[in-house]
Design an enzyme around this catalytic site. Structure first.
Site, PDB file in Angstrom:
ATOM      1  N   ALA A   1     -17.562  53.317 -47.332  1.00  0.00           N
ATOM      2  CA  ALA A   1     -17.775  53.946 -46.034  1.00  0.00           C
ATOM      3  C   ALA A   1     -17.950  52.845 -44.993  1.00  0.00           C
ATOM      4  O   ALA A   1     -18.135  51.676 -45.328  1.00  0.00           O
ATOM      5  CB  ALA A   1     -18.997  54.861 -46.072  1.00  0.00           C
ATOM      6  N   TYR A   2     -17.917  53.240 -43.749  1.00  0.00           N
ATOM      7  CA  TYR A   2     -17.874  52.275 -42.647  1.00  0.00           C
ATOM      8  C   TYR A   2     -19.083  52.415 -41.744  1.00  0.00           C
ATOM      9  O   TYR A   2     -19.506  53.521 -41.423  1.00  0.00           O
ATOM     10  CB  TYR A   2     -16.557  52.449 -41.882  1.00  0.00           C
ATOM     11  CG  TYR A   2     -15.418  52.080 -42.792  1.00  0.00           C
ATOM     12  CD1 TYR A   2     -14.950  50.782 -42.851  1.00  0.00           C
ATOM     13  CD2 TYR A   2     -14.898  53.017 -43.677  1.00  0.00           C
ATOM     14  CE1 TYR A   2     -13.968  50.424 -43.743  1.00  0.00           C
ATOM     15  CE2 TYR A   2     -13.914  52.671 -44.576  1.00  0.00           C
ATOM     16  CZ  TYR A   2     -13.458  51.366 -44.612  1.00  0.00           C
ATOM     17  OH  TYR A   2     -12.499  51.014 -45.518  1.00  0.00           O
ATOM     18  N   LEU A   3     -19.615  51.265 -41.338  1.00  0.00           N
ATOM     19  CA  LEU A   3     -20.751  51.231 -40.415  1.00  0.00           C
ATOM     20  C   LEU A   3     -20.288  51.009 -38.991  1.00  0.00           C
ATOM     21  O   LEU A   3     -20.963  51.423 -38.050  1.00  0.00           O
ATOM     22  CB  LEU A   3     -21.724  50.121 -40.824  1.00  0.00           C
ATOM     23  CG  LEU A   3     -22.222  50.180 -42.264  1.00  0.00           C
ATOM     24  CD1 LEU A   3     -23.152  49.007 -42.549  1.00  0.00           C
ATOM     25  CD2 LEU A   3     -22.905  51.494 -42.541  1.00  0.00           C
TER      26      LEU A   3
END
Length: 166
Positions: free
Chosen positions: A28-30
């Protein structure tokens, strides 16, 4: 400074798959914008924090750090933006090169991509028979894009009767 040089291709058939086992991957991406992408990944039983710079052709800066898998899981569950990308990653040898083949799951099911890391951008390599159209630089196939615009939402891709881009 770490530099990643990779080329990415659609996979046209399953002939690469015989006799190999894959590793589960959840990421997942921050943060994602035109300058930087910050990703958290669980690959098998290991966690990683990765910071990637802007793509320049097939190259970009990349910094990757191992983190405790529990921390990676907590970050994915509480701090990520967009969706989660789930896939099985396979390591495939072809023509003396190691390829990572990603078979996507969940909302990206049906998409299979292969990437090869190079030592320099001009490096020549033989394309395996199972590798199809090159998609290096096509943002639709960036994992960060797939997290918010999953493959299942694309509909039919023009010029391809199967609708899967291969």
């Amino acid at each position: 400074m770490a530099r990643e040089i990779e080329r990415k291709f659609l996979v046209r058939n399953d002939s690469w798959k015989s006799g190999i086992e894959g590793t589960s991957c959840c990421q997942a991406y921050l943060a994602t914008d035109e300058r930087v992408t910050v990703r958290v990944r669980i690959l098998g039983s290991a966690g990683y924090l990765t910071i990637k710079g802007r793509s320049e052709g097939a190259a970009r800066d990349e910094f990757e750090y191992p983190i405790p898998v529990g921390d990676a899981r907590a970050i994915i569950e509480t701090l990520s933006t967009g969706g989660v990308v789930e896939k099985v990653r396979y390591s495939v040898e072809a023509h003396g090169m190691r390829w990572d083949v990603d078979e996507f799951l969940g909302a990206n099911a049906g998409l299979v991509l292969a990437e090869v890391e190079l030592e320099h951008e001009g490096q020549e390599f033989a394309l395996p028979e199972w590798a199809g159209k090159e998609v290096t630089g096509d943002v639709r196939y960036y994992n960060s894009h797939l997290a918010v615009n999953p493959f299942s939402s694309w509909g039919k891709i023009p010029g391809n009767s199967s609708g899967n881009g291969q």
